[in-house]
Write a protein that holds these residues in place. Structure first.
Motif, PDB file in Angstrom:
ATOM      1  N   LEU A 462      -1.142 -14.245 -13.989  1.00  0.00           N
ATOM      2  CA  LEU A 462       0.014 -13.378 -13.206  1.00  0.00           C
ATOM      3  C   LEU A 462       0.816 -13.282 -14.271  1.00  0.00           C
ATOM      4  CD1 LEU A 462       0.350 -14.544  -9.173  1.00  0.00           C
ATOM      5  CD2 LEU A 462      -1.094 -12.043 -10.333  1.00  0.00           C
ATOM      6  N   VAL A 463       1.042 -13.880 -15.379  1.00  0.00           N
ATOM      7  CA  VAL A 463       1.498 -14.090 -16.203  1.00  0.00           C
ATOM      8  C   VAL A 463       1.516 -12.581 -17.254  1.00  0.00           C
ATOM      9  CG1 VAL A 463       2.805 -14.640 -17.690  1.00  0.00           C
ATOM     10  CG2 VAL A 463       2.799 -16.298 -15.926  1.00  0.00           C
ATOM     11  N   PHE A 464      -0.288 -12.942 -17.960  1.00  0.00           N
ATOM     12  CA  PHE A 464      -1.159 -12.107 -18.417  1.00  0.00           C
ATOM     13  C   PHE A 464      -0.733 -10.843 -17.935  1.00  0.00           C
ATOM     14  CE2 PHE A 464      -3.878 -15.842 -19.859  1.00  0.00           C
ATOM     15  CZ  PHE A 464      -2.886 -16.588 -20.122  1.00  0.00           C
ATOM     16  N   VAL A 465      -0.700 -10.718 -16.659  1.00  0.00           N
ATOM     17  CA  VAL A 465      -0.606  -9.267 -16.295  1.00  0.00           C
ATOM     18  C   VAL A 465       0.235  -8.435 -16.445  1.00  0.00           C
ATOM     19  CG1 VAL A 465      -1.469  -7.841 -14.342  1.00  0.00           C
ATOM     20  CG2 VAL A 465      -2.631  -9.787 -14.640  1.00  0.00           C
ATOM     21  N   ALA A 466       1.081  -9.423 -15.677  1.00  0.00           N
ATOM     22  CA  ALA A 466       2.848  -8.367 -15.824  1.00  0.00           C
ATOM     23  C   ALA A 466       3.331  -8.312 -16.860  1.00  0.00           C
ATOM     24  CB  ALA A 466       3.698  -9.786 -15.029  1.00  0.00           C
ATOM     25  N   VAL A 467       2.613  -8.752 -18.158  1.00  0.00           N
ATOM     26  CA  VAL A 467       2.866  -9.121 -19.937  1.00  0.00           C
ATOM     27  C   VAL A 467       2.236  -7.948 -20.471  1.00  0.00           C
ATOM     28  CG1 VAL A 467       3.804 -10.138 -21.769  1.00  0.00           C
ATOM     29  CG2 VAL A 467       4.243 -11.422 -20.060  1.00  0.00           C
ATOM     30  N   THR A 468       1.488  -7.836 -19.510  1.00  0.00           N
ATOM     31  CA  THR A 468       0.886  -6.506 -20.709  1.00  0.00           C
ATOM     32  C   THR A 468       0.549  -5.401 -19.880  1.00  0.00           C
ATOM     33  OG1 THR A 468      -1.388  -8.322 -20.343  1.00  0.00           O
ATOM     34  CG2 THR A 468      -2.153  -6.016 -20.682  1.00  0.00           C
ATOM     35  N   VAL A 469       1.149  -5.130 -18.786  1.00  0.00           N
ATOM     36  CA  VAL A 469       1.675  -4.533 -18.161  1.00  0.00           C
ATOM     37  C   VAL A 469       2.567  -3.485 -18.583  1.00  0.00           C
ATOM     38  CG1 VAL A 469       2.246  -2.682 -15.903  1.00  0.00           C
ATOM     39  CG2 VAL A 469      -0.207  -4.118 -16.031  1.00  0.00           C
ATOM     40  N   VAL A 470       3.734  -3.505 -18.563  1.00  0.00           N
ATOM     41  CA  VAL A 470       4.832  -3.520 -19.658  1.00  0.00           C
ATOM     42  C   VAL A 470       4.599  -3.485 -20.808  1.00  0.00           C
ATOM     43  CG1 VAL A 470       7.428  -4.479 -19.857  1.00  0.00           C
ATOM     44  CG2 VAL A 470       6.379  -4.624 -17.805  1.00  0.00           C
ATOM     45  N   THR A 471       4.338  -4.006 -21.526  1.00  0.00           N
ATOM     46  CA  THR A 471       4.253  -4.022 -23.358  1.00  0.00           C
ATOM     47  C   THR A 471       3.663  -2.696 -23.165  1.00  0.00           C
ATOM     48  OG1 THR A 471       2.059  -5.639 -23.327  1.00  0.00           O
ATOM     49  CG2 THR A 471       5.067  -6.068 -23.705  1.00  0.00           C
ATOM     50  N   THR A 472       2.303  -2.481 -22.184  1.00  0.00           N
ATOM     51  CA  THR A 472       1.013  -1.374 -22.887  1.00  0.00           C
ATOM     52  C   THR A 472       2.257  -0.063 -22.739  1.00  0.00           C
ATOM     53  OG1 THR A 472       0.265  -2.652 -22.097  1.00  0.00           O
ATOM     54  CG2 THR A 472      -0.638   0.046 -22.219  1.00  0.00           C
ATOM     55  N   ALA A 473       3.178   0.081 -21.393  1.00  0.00           N
ATOM     56  CA  ALA A 473       3.579   0.869 -20.702  1.00  0.00           C
ATOM     57  C   ALA A 473       4.904   1.936 -22.327  1.00  0.00           C
ATOM     58  CB  ALA A 473       4.648   1.027 -20.064  1.00  0.00           C
ATOM     59  N   ILE A 474       5.561   0.133 -22.689  1.00  0.00           N
ATOM     60  CA  ILE A 474       6.367   1.118 -23.974  1.00  0.00           C
ATOM     61  C   ILE A 474       5.703   1.295 -24.717  1.00  0.00           C
ATOM     62  CG2 ILE A 474       8.363   0.034 -25.536  1.00  0.00           C
ATOM     63  CD1 ILE A 474       8.581  -2.295 -23.102  1.00  0.00           C
ATOM     64  N   ILE A 475       4.651   0.599 -25.507  1.00  0.00           N
ATOM     65  CA  ILE A 475       3.586   1.065 -26.988  1.00  0.00           C
ATOM     66  C   ILE A 475       3.378   2.986 -26.123  1.00  0.00           C
ATOM     67  CG2 ILE A 475       1.600   1.220 -27.821  1.00  0.00           C
ATOM     68  CD1 ILE A 475       1.652  -1.912 -27.229  1.00  0.00           C
ATOM     69  N   ALA A 476       2.743   2.666 -25.334  1.00  0.00           N
ATOM     70  CA  ALA A 476       2.559   4.168 -25.406  1.00  0.00           C
ATOM     71  C   ALA A 476       3.609   5.471 -25.617  1.00  0.00           C
ATOM     72  CB  ALA A 476       2.098   4.489 -23.427  1.00  0.00           C
TER      73      ALA A 476
END
Length: 517
Positions: A462-476
């Protein structure tokens, strides 16, 4: 040798004004001039430089198969603290690599990109010998740290070199060879682990590190055939040598007169001269808005990449497969097959990176991997250490899909983007920021993975899921696109001034009488 008539002193305001007046008329007629094609020379140079990626990949992944070797387990992993030792062996390399990514910058800046890689290769040779000769866990841990230093240096420096020799229109594909090199090493490591598992001798696990030592020697020898980076040469005042290298690298059948190389030389020299008096150092980077944005992009790109858990999962694929009930040989065999999926993904990434763009691929990859990780989390909760065959099959399939999806979108794109967004005089320091983030995040997720899976199990995903979602939104929303721009033109995307526009530099070359042979 081809020569070109360079605009008088383009680094000065007066000289630059003269260039602009000279090319204004011709630019109108030549706005659609595009020099395409990639020389065999630059492909050979980047493919050879990608051996640095191979050396890193073999160095970091050598321990993956080793952890499943019976002779290694009998020698080092029979005590109650076996999980802690496995975490330590993975973390020691990452810690050393963190150091290596820092020390490569001053070496690269002072002595050149090629010599920095040579130092890394020599360190890897020493580390390979020490690892293959280890009889005590303390010696092996120290050897893994040394190996990490060499690996950290080469993975941080190689994409810098490759980005500085590649032409803008195929830079993504050529720098992406770094990812191919790394994943090819994963396959080689997996094959070595599988083949050596049939060796019934205490020397069994040491054979992988003998291969690692040979790999480092081959890489060191290959550097003798590579040119130095033209941009580094120009920065050091070696203008004639820089121009000659650009001509050799970028002259093609579609550009027999080296028009692209001539234009690049004009732009590179002007930009280098404009940046020559600028301060350097990490404090300057974080105090200057355009550079600070680059630093945040550099940190964030691998916070997302490592946040998917790719390094942690890649390092433990045989162990994770063991948790699904497979025996040692099948664990190693599935590890080999998994890495084949990774390299196929890298090929896809290289094909589309100069067509779709770096940022779009990163965003697509972040979203896709977050979805896969979420499904994987649910399956791990119910089927890890379970005898259900359908659940086990589904989880194995997801491991393969996850690896392919990561390398098809994030792997090569991250190496390319991180290496090309920095100005020449700070590119090595920028690479240090990128790869300290790479290794710090890898260390954060890999070091505790065995104990985390033992204590909280599926919840760790779940840590992997949370970090990936948040950082992807910022990158976009935060990352500017860099596709098909010269390294100098990318400066404008971050709010810096470009000394001479590339179209202006091209106009001076396509206008009759502005170049001679």
């Amino acid at each position: 040798m081809d020569t070109f008539e360079e605009p008088d002193k383009p680094q000065t305001g007066q000289g630059l004004d003269t260039v602009m007046k000279t090319v204004e008329t011709s630019r109108k007629d030549n706005d659609n001039v595009h020099i395409r094609g990639t020389s065999k020379r630059v492909i050979q140079v980047c493919a050879t430089a990608a051996l640095g990626g191979f050396l890193y990949g073999f160095s970091v992944n050598a321990m993956t198969g080793t952890l499943a070797q019976t002779s290694f387990i009998e020698l080092f992993l029979t005590t109650d603290d076996a999980s802690s030792l496995m975490d330590g062996l993975l973390a020691s390399f990452m810690g050393g690599a963190f150091i290596g990514s820092i020390i490569q910058a001053p070496i690269s800046n002072r002595w050149g990109r090629r010599r920095a890689n040579l130092v890394a290769a020599l360190i890897a040779i020493v580390a390979g010998v020490l690892q293959s000769a280890s009889y005590h866990i303390e010696m092996l841990l120290v050897a893994r740290i040394i190996c990490g230093i060499g690996g950290g240096m080469v993975i941080a420096n190689s994409p810098v070199y490759m980005s500085e020799v590649a032409p803008p229109h195929t830079r993504g594909m050529l720098v992406g060879l770094q990812g191919i090199g790394i994943i090819s090493a994963y396959i080689t490591c997996a094959l070595c682990a599988l083949i050596f598992s049939f060796v019934h001798n205490p020397v069994q696990w040491r054979l992988t590190y003998i291969v690692l030592t040979i790999t480092a020697v081959v890489f060191a020898c290959s550097l003798l055939f590579l040119p130095e980076s033209p941009r580094w040469l120009m920065e050091k005042g070696k203008e004639e040598q820089a121009i000659a290298e650009l001509q050799r690298l970028h002259k093609t059948k579609s550009d027999p007169n080296g028009t692209l190389a001539r234009a690049e030389a004009i732009q590179i020299k002007a930009q280098v001269e404009a940046e020559r008096q600028l301060p350097k150092g990490y404090l300057y980077i974080f105090r200057t808005p355009p550079l600070r944005k680059r630093a945040f992009c550099s940190i964030l790109i691998w916070t997302m990449g490592q946040g998917t858990g790719i390094t942690a999962i890649a390092s433990l694929i045989p162990v994770l497969m063991g948790g699904l009930g497979f025996d040692n040989t099948l664990q190693l065999g599935l590890g080999c097959a998994w890495t084949v999926g990774l390299i196929l993904g890298c090929v896809v990434n290289m094909v589309f990176i100069d067509r779709i763009g770096r940022v779009k691929l990163l965003v697509i990859g972040g979203i896709t991997n977050a979805i896969i990780l979420a499904i994987m989390t649910a399956l791990i909760k119910y089927y890890l250490n379970n005898t259900s065959q359908p659940g086990t099959n589904a989880l194995v399939a997801l491991y393969f899909i996850f690896g392919f999806a990561f390398t098809a979108t994030i792997e090569c794109s991250s190496y390319v983007y991180g290496s090309e967004i920095w100005p020449t005089h700070l590119r090595s320091e920028g690479s240090t920021i990128i790869f300290t983030s790479f290794f710090a995040n890898a260390l954060a997720y890999s070091a505790p993975i065995n104990q985390a899976l033992d204590s909280i199990g599926w919840k760790y995903y779940l840590v992997f899921v949370a970090v990936t979602v948040v950082t992807t939104a910022i990158i976009a929303v935060y990352f500017p696109e860099t596709m098909n721009l010269t390294l100098e033109e990318i400066n404008e995307k971050f709010g810096d001034k470009v000394a001479i526009d590339f179209r202006d530099a091209m106009a001076t070359q396509v206008e009759p009488g502005t170049n001679s042979r």
